[in-house]
Design an enzyme around this catalytic site. Structure first.
Site, PDB file in Angstrom:
ATOM      1  N   GLY A 117     -82.614 -59.903  48.930  1.00  0.00           N
ATOM      2  CA  GLY A 117     -81.547 -60.200  49.745  1.00  0.00           C
ATOM      3  C   GLY A 117     -81.957 -60.975  50.832  1.00  0.00           C
ATOM      4  O   GLY A 117     -82.032 -60.428  52.134  1.00  0.00           O
ATOM      5  N   SER A 147     -81.058 -64.728  51.306  1.00  0.00           N
ATOM      6  CA  SER A 147     -79.821 -65.926  51.701  1.00  0.00           C
ATOM      7  C   SER A 147     -78.422 -65.210  52.124  1.00  0.00           C
ATOM      8  O   SER A 147     -78.081 -64.393  51.641  1.00  0.00           O
ATOM      9  CB  SER A 147     -79.490 -66.933  50.413  1.00  0.00           C
ATOM     10  OG  SER A 147     -80.737 -67.601  50.217  1.00  0.00           O
ATOM     11  N   SER A 180     -79.989 -63.205  43.016  1.00  0.00           N
ATOM     12  CA  SER A 180     -80.228 -63.280  41.646  1.00  0.00           C
ATOM     13  C   SER A 180     -80.234 -61.857  41.099  1.00  0.00           C
ATOM     14  O   SER A 180     -81.069 -61.007  41.675  1.00  0.00           O
ATOM     15  CB  SER A 180     -81.456 -64.035  41.410  1.00  0.00           C
ATOM     16  OG  SER A 180     -81.117 -65.493  41.708  1.00  0.00           O
ATOM     17  N   GLU A 200     -93.929 -66.323  46.418  1.00  0.00           N
ATOM     18  CA  GLU A 200     -92.877 -66.865  45.442  1.00  0.00           C
ATOM     19  C   GLU A 200     -93.231 -68.416  44.870  1.00  0.00           C
ATOM     20  O   GLU A 200     -92.899 -68.691  43.834  1.00  0.00           O
ATOM     21  CB  GLU A 200     -91.542 -66.732  46.159  1.00  0.00           C
ATOM     22  CG  GLU A 200     -90.370 -67.387  45.578  1.00  0.00           C
ATOM     23  CD  GLU A 200     -88.993 -67.468  46.285  1.00  0.00           C
ATOM     24  OE1 GLU A 200     -88.073 -67.501  45.651  1.00  0.00           O
ATOM     25  OE2 GLU A 200     -89.227 -67.182  47.404  1.00  0.00           O
TER      26      GLU A 200
END
Length: 381
Positions: free
Chosen positions: A127, A129, A161, A244
């Site tokens: 969580g 964006s 996502s 990431e």
């Protein structure tokens, strides 16, 4: 430059290939080969099989369910998973939240969450964006107000996502609205079953609901679920984003998709009639090889700390560009049948759908423009 793997690394690759060949369910392999993304059930099933060898979290310490693999062995494993093809270790659990908890989490948080992350007993989503804070994460407006032993969270996340599959979400929230943008932010772990949370799917261009909006309305989150210090969540975010971006080159995926393109060309017999197509395949082959050599060169000749973040940005930028080129080529090779929406299983692989999904590769994990800015600053430093 050739990649000179040690005898131990060569033996490890052979072991991985044999494990995948004998343990990966054929239905999962074929579905991914056809261009589908793995679903929740497939991911969890394969994750738990990998966990038998510690390979669900290959770079984690063994005490938390990992395999303590070195960087080269980890890349070998990922390459073989991509080339199978097989579902990869779930990125939000393994590459993002797990390392953050090891670096910033309390002992209780590590002991409770890490084994569950490795075995997919809990599925986390990210969580970060928000509607007006995409690449500029520090502009987030979701607030967390302290009330005794709880934070009361109010706000919205977007482009989240797998939120439709997730059990929990790790989120950046603003705990000090008066501080400058990068300050006053905290990192919370939030159970998505908590009252006040709504998950709303977003239908994307490829026809799937892979991303979502997540709304928080006076959601009470125990203070014990704060990771790191209050108002120091930006440190967690920077650490997480570095992890990431190192995994987005996806060399093995590029190799597997190129192999599929060659098979489709051979099946249709178009290569001999189209010199331009032959050239395109040759160029992609050379670019993938260069990406692979770049990936291993940094690992073998420089420490990870010295190479990042410019190293991560190079791999992210070039890796996503090559993936988009490959998916575009496969979409063209799919022909008219590939234009059917939603794709029909009887009429060939879902390659156009996968091409449409690939348009997001140069956005998530930091846009290409952001990566170029990082590289420019590194060059001038």
């Amino acid at each position: 430059m050739d990649i000179n793997f040690t005898l131990e690394q060569q033996a490890f690759r052979k072991d991985v290939r044999e494990f995948i060949a004998t343990r990966l369910p054929s239905a999962i392999r074929e579905r991914l080969r056809q261009g589908h993304l793995p679903n929740r059930e497939e991911t969890i099933t394969w994750q738990r099989i990998l966990a038998e060898r510690g390979w669900s979290a290959p770079h984690w310490p063994k005490e938390y369910g990992g395999a303590a693999l070195g960087q080269v062995e980890r890349l070998i494993l990922l390459d073989e998973l991509y080339r199978a093809p097989a579902p990869l270790p779930q990125i939000f659990n393994m590459n993002m939240l797990g390392p953050v908890l090891m670096q910033f989490g309390t002992l209780e948080q590590r002991e409770y969450f890490l084994p569950k992350l490795a075995n997919m007993d809990l599925w986390f989503c990210q969580g970060f964006s928000e509607p007006d804070a995409g690449s500029d994460l520090a502009a987030l407006r979701t607030t967390a107000r302290r009330e005794g032993d709880y934070y009361v969270v109010t706000g919205q996340k977007t482009w989240t996502s797998t939120a439709q599959w997730a059990d929990w979400i790790f989120a950046l929230v603003r705990t000090d609205p008066k501080a400058r943008k990068q300050s006053g932010i905290s990192f919370l772990l939030i159970d998505l079953k908590t009252p006040g949370i709504t998950v709303r799917p977003i239908r994307s261009i490829d026809g799937t609901d892979h991303v979502n909006e997540v709304f928080f309305e006076n959601v009470r989150v125990p203070v014990a679920q704060l990771v790191g210090e209050e108002n120091k969540g930006w440190d967690c975010a920077k650490f997480l984003l570095t992890n990431e971006r190192t995994g987005i080159a996806n060399v093995g995926l590029c190799q597997e998709r190129l192999e599929l393109a060659r098979e489709l060309v051979a099946h249709t017999g178009t290569a001999t009639e189209d010199p331009g197509l032959q050239r395109e395949l040759a160029v992609l082959d050379a670019e993938i090889r260069a990406l692979e050599l770049t990936n291993y060169r940094f690992l073998l000749t420089a420490s990870e700390q010295a190479a990042l973040p410019a190293f991560a940005s190079i791999l992210k930028l070039k890796g996503t560009e090559i993936q988009q080129e490959l998916h575009m080529l496969l979409g063209k090779l799919a022909g008219d049948d590939g234009l059917e929406q939603p794709p029909s299983a009887e009429r060939g692989p879902h390659l156009v759908q996968r091409y449409l999904f690939s348009r997001a590769l140069s956005i998530y994990g930091g846009t290409s423009e952001i990566q170029k800015d990082i590289l420019a600053r590194a060059a001038l430093a």
